[in-house]
Design a protein around this motif. Structure first.
Motif, short mmCIF file in Angstrom:
data_model
loop_
_atom_site.label_atom_id
_atom_site.label_comp_id
_atom_site.label_asym_id
_atom_site.label_seq_id
_atom_site.Cartn_x
_atom_site.Cartn_y
_atom_site.Cartn_z
N GLN A 162 3.95 6.34 8.82
CA GLN A 162 3.62 4.90 8.36
C GLN A 162 2.38 4.70 8.20
O GLN A 162 1.70 4.09 7.37
N VAL A 281 13.33 3.30 -0.42
CA VAL A 281 13.49 2.09 0.43
C VAL A 281 14.12 2.63 1.86
O VAL A 281 13.78 2.18 2.85
N ARG A 284 12.03 4.29 4.52
CA ARG A 284 10.77 3.60 4.92
C ARG A 284 10.77 4.04 6.33
O ARG A 284 11.41 3.98 7.11
N VAL A 376 12.74 -4.91 5.39
CA VAL A 376 12.30 -4.03 4.48
C VAL A 376 13.17 -3.95 3.06
O VAL A 376 12.21 -4.15 2.02
N SER A 380 10.77 -5.13 -0.47
CA SER A 380 10.88 -4.38 -1.51
C SER A 380 11.36 -5.29 -2.74
O SER A 380 10.70 -5.24 -3.81
N SER A 458 7.76 3.48 -0.21
CA SER A 458 7.02 4.50 0.35
C SER A 458 7.80 5.36 1.17
O SER A 458 7.31 6.21 1.58
N GLY A 459 8.91 5.32 0.94
CA GLY A 459 9.83 6.16 2.18
C GLY A 459 9.89 7.96 1.40
O GLY A 459 10.03 8.63 2.41
#
Length: 467
Positions: A162, A281, A284, A376, A380, A458-459
């Motif tokens: 993260q 997603v 993440r 999240v 998104s 960013s997952g």
């Protein structure tokens, strides 16, 4: 470039309902149920029309700025928070090793010597050997603590992932903000130079009686209005530089940046490219952190329940017993083996209360996990909406600038032909100035919206940044 998925709201409602129903569940399989919710989430599709062709995990390189590439690399190598996260990860792995070692017999070497005197008789003795204690984990307390330590180590790894994503996104964001502010500074300086030149010409016309002092005073007001923007832009530039310095593990004075004139214009047409955005997603790090925290609390709850039952262990000793007397060479072998059962019956109320408290913490962790998933999803979808609206804003700002500059040119021509008073020309020029600055703001906002979208999804790419 992309479209918002019109079915996402319905899917979000279905997911929220599923999470609400799952939140009513409790019991020893709480962690397993949470993982089932994660699997449900992974099947959702929030951005299936994002551009996936040419997707790269190192998306910032698509902007073709060696300066930006170097800054991102430096951030990943020198960021203090990332380095601290690595140390916390190592500590978590070492703690896991400690918990796993508790399965093995514990003990060590023991050497004792004593000398006693009573009734004029001296008695001396010594012994040397090894003692050990082995706890039989019949009720799973040690196994539960190992699971908790393992979940904590995974949590530390996800926290590092993260942070890496935040460093990359933060560096890219601050870099483009700095470039945008430099472009605004350049435009304002050009406008100040043009207004200064206009004042010189206008002053000559005033001296000749062809213009009034009202015209020149309004021009001075416009000039100083532009000058008031300089301190704001300079402050913003330093703020961008300071933010970059923190991300790079430096002081602001150490950060050296150069202005890339066409960087914004060249990259506005770059689409946001992502591999499997719906999966990105669900992967993440924030979701994984919340899930591992839930697993950790669930394992600690199991350990607290196991503490209600007896501890069964085996202890022993093996060594040499040497009574020291007239014959110092006499040695006697000695050993002992002692099964033990310890049950804290009188501590039962306290242990039961502790188990209930840990169960409540597990329920809280589950709710945090649900909330993280919902947050999240919201982030998104907000990123997609923001990118779409920022694109519209950029297009409208460009049209505004186009017409404002055309109006300024027309007003200038009409003024030179004597068909328009100077104040109308000044007003048209002001409209063009404001439109040009708004256009730059819209460009920067569009670029930042793209960066925020990469951050929201960013997952996938964040996991390639850490080892």
């Amino acid at each position: 470039m992309f479209k918002l998925n019109v079915r996402s709201s319905a899917k979000l409602s279905a997911l929220t309902l599923a999470l609400t129903l799952a939140g009513c569940a409790s019991g020893p399989h709480l962690a397993e149920k949470s993982l089932a919710q994660s699997a449900f989430f992974a099947g959702q599709n929030y951005a299936d029309e994002l551009n996936e062709s040419g997707a790269s995990n190192q998306w910032w390189q698509s902007y073709q700025s060696p300066q930006l590439d170097a800054l991102v690399k430096q951030g990943l190598e020198s960021n203090r928070n990332l380095q601290a996260a690595q140390q916390r990860l190592q500590a978590a792995m070492q703690q896991l090793g400690y918990e796993e070692a508790q399965r093995l017999p514990q003990g060590g070497l023991q050497v004792e010597s004593s000398r006693e005197s009573a009734a004029n008789s001296i008695d001396a003795s010594a012994n040397a050997g090894a003692n050990f204690s082995w706890q039989l984990d019949l009720f799973g307390r040690i196994a539960a603590l190992i699971k908790a330590a393992e979940a904590n180590s995974f949590q530390a790894q996800e926290q590092k992932t993260q942070l890496a994503a935040e460093v990359v996104s933060g560096v890219t964001r601050s870099f483009f903000e700095w470039q945008g502010n430099q472009l605004k500074l350049q435009i304002v300086n050009q406008q100040i130079a043009a207004l200064t030149e206009s004042i010189s010409v206008l002053q000559a016309r005033v001296d000749e009686g062809f213009a009034s002092k009202l015209d020149i005073n309004r021009t001075y007001a416009q000039l100083n209005q532009q000058k008031t923007l300089l301190p704001q832009i300079e402050t913003a530039l330093y703020r961008n530089q300071a933010t970059l310095a923190v991300l790079l593990g430096q002081t602001p004075s150490q950060v050296q940046l150069s202005f890339e004139t066409d960087l914004l214009n060249n990259n506005l047409i770059q689409p946001v490219t992502l591999n499997q955005p719906e999966k990105a997603v669900s992967l993440r790090p924030e979701i994984s952190i919340a899930r591992y925290k839930l697993l950790q609390q669930s394992a600690l709850a199991d350990a607290a329940d196991a503490a209600l039952y007896p501890d069964i262990s085996i202890s022993g000793f093996v060594g040499l017993i040497n009574p020291i007397g007239n014959n110092l060479s006499k040695n006697d072998d000695g050993w002992s083996l002692t099964p033990q059962l310890n049950w804290s019956i009188l501590s039962w109320p306290a242990l039961k209360a502790q188990a209930k408290a840990q169960s409540s913490l597990t329920q809280a962790a589950f709710l945090d996990y649900e909330n993280t998933i919902i947050s999240v999803i919201a982030e998104s979808q907000t990123a997609l909406v923001n990118m779409k609206q920022s694109k519209n804003l950029h297009e409208f700002a460009n049209q505004r600038l186009l017409h404002a500059e055309a109006a300024h040119l027309q007003a200038k021509a009409m003024y030179e032909e004597g068909q328009m008073p100077y104040l109308d020309l000044l007003s048209a020029r002001q409209d063009a100035l404001v439109a040009k600055q708004a256009s730059v703001d819209a460009k920067v906002a569009f670029m930042l919206a793209k960066i925020s979208t990469y951050k929201a999804f960013s997952g996938g790419w964040s996991r390639t940044l850490v080892q």
